[in-house]
Design a protein around this motif. Structure first.
Motif, short mmCIF file in Angstrom:
data_model
loop_
_atom_site.label_atom_id
_atom_site.label_comp_id
_atom_site.label_asym_id
_atom_site.label_seq_id
_atom_site.Cartn_x
_atom_site.Cartn_y
_atom_site.Cartn_z
N GLY A 47 0.83 -1.19 0.00
CA GLY A 47 0.00 0.00 0.00
C GLY A 47 0.87 1.25 0.00
N SER A 143 -8.83 0.07 -0.32
CA SER A 143 -7.70 0.82 -0.86
C SER A 143 -8.20 1.80 -1.92
CB SER A 143 -6.68 -0.13 -1.51
OG SER A 143 -6.26 -1.08 -0.57
N VAL A 150 -5.36 3.63 2.43
CA VAL A 150 -5.69 2.25 2.78
C VAL A 150 -6.38 2.28 4.14
CG1 VAL A 150 -4.83 -0.06 3.26
CG2 VAL A 150 -3.73 1.32 1.51
#
Lengths: 168, 172
Positions: A47, A143, A150
């Protein structure tokens, strides 16, 4: 049997190898291979979430909710404030919908078995009953790659399954 | 179940390698828990798949968890079987499957050892199998059999002494 004799005997036993499973079982197990799942750790690492942003989000979300509630109470409780016409309100809602704070383009849902154990109890009639306890951790990850956000949510879940004993 | 032993789940999932390493000992334990060879193989397959699917990250499960699942499923399977069916099958002359590798020169010794182990009481046989061939720690054995680790350790000691007597002619 002394410790030395025990270790020696254990070594002798380990020299005897368990039989290799028949090819039919091996073939069955090969075909049963479950699909690989993405690791939660890998998801977190991949992420593009700056740590500072997450810290701000923790405060920003409840603070925003508090401000909205306070504004709603203030506007509803003030007699001098005239309510906006319905078309105006609709346009505000539409504008808000057009620019959401989080537009999730990837959603990961997972569950992890934390612990599992059995316990035996007796019913008032004296019949034994076995309970299978399983503790799970459910996780949802949203996300928004366009904004680099996230959002993770984890919640524990407990399952209790009674399994009756058959009596012969 | 991980317990920090050599059975901790590998970081890189490798189904083939994991099966090659663990399937023989799972099957050995399952054969001791069930009366029929088909049941033993089904137990292994169901336990492995169940444990693997519960893994959140897709890594192979800890061996101790699979042993525990085999045992739990074997108990349920034993209850669902009619006892009469088992007696009839035994009376019909069921051929015992080799528990140990019979392709090596010590085939006869391995069969004698199988006979000695099968003569042990269940509480000793399970622990010896999980410790010697399953390579579990006493903590992991305790979790798999739902007994304290100290109890597992003391039973292992008694069981090993008992097996030594039964196998005296094999290991003089």
């Amino acid at each position: 049997m002394s410790d030395n004799e025990q270790d020696k005997f254990q070594t002798e036993l380990r020299r005897i190898k368990p039989a290799v499973p028949p090819e039919t079982l091996t073939a069955r197990l090969r075909t049963e291979k479950p699909p690989a799942k993405a690791s939660w750790m890998e998801v977190s690492r991949s992420g593009t979430r700056p740590p500072q942003l997450l810290w701000w989000l923790r405060w920003l979300i409840p603070a925003t909710a508090a401000v909205v509630v306070a504004a709603a109470i203030w506007r509803g409780g003030s007699p001098s404030t005239s309510r906006p016409p319905i078309p105006a309100a609709s346009s505000e809602i539409n504008a808000a919908l057009d620019s959401p704070a989080l537009r999730a383009d990837d959603v990961q849902i997972g569950q992890e078995l934390v612990s599992s154990f059995d316990a035996v109890a007796r019913l008032p009639g004296g019949e034994p009953v076995r309970f299978q306890f399983q503790q799970w951790m459910d996780e949802v990850i949203l996300s928004d790659t366009s904004q680099g956000l996230v959002v993770e949510s984890r919640s524990p879940r407990f399952e209790v399954v009674p399994v009756g004993f058959e009596t012969y | 179940m991980n317990g920090g032993s050599e059975n901790a789940t590998p970081a890189q999932p490798d189904w083939e390698q994991w099966l090659k390493q663990h399937a023989p000992k799972f099957l050995l334990f399952a054969r001791q828990q069930s009366r029929f060879e088909d049941d033993a193989q089904d137990l292994v397959q169901e336990a492995v798949v169940e444990c693997w699917r519960r893994q959140a990250n897709g890594a192979p499960p800890a061996a101790g968890l699979v042993f525990a699942t085999i045992r739990r499923r074997a108990i349920d399977l034993g209850r669902s079987h009619d006892r009469r069916t088992g007696r009839e099958a035994l009376a019909a002359g069921e051929i015992p499957t080799d528990w140990f590798d019979s392709s090596v020169e010590d085939r006869e010794r391995n069969r004698l050892m199988q006979h000695a182990i099968s003569s042990l009481p269940d509480i000793y046989r399970d622990i010896i199998t999980l410790k010697v061939w399953g390579e579990l720690t006493f903590a992991e054995i305790g979790q798999a059999l739902q007994i304290p680790a100290n109890t597992a350790a003391s039973r292992y000691r008694y069981g090993l002494a008992e097996l030594r007597k039964l196998a005296g002619h094999i290991f003089p």
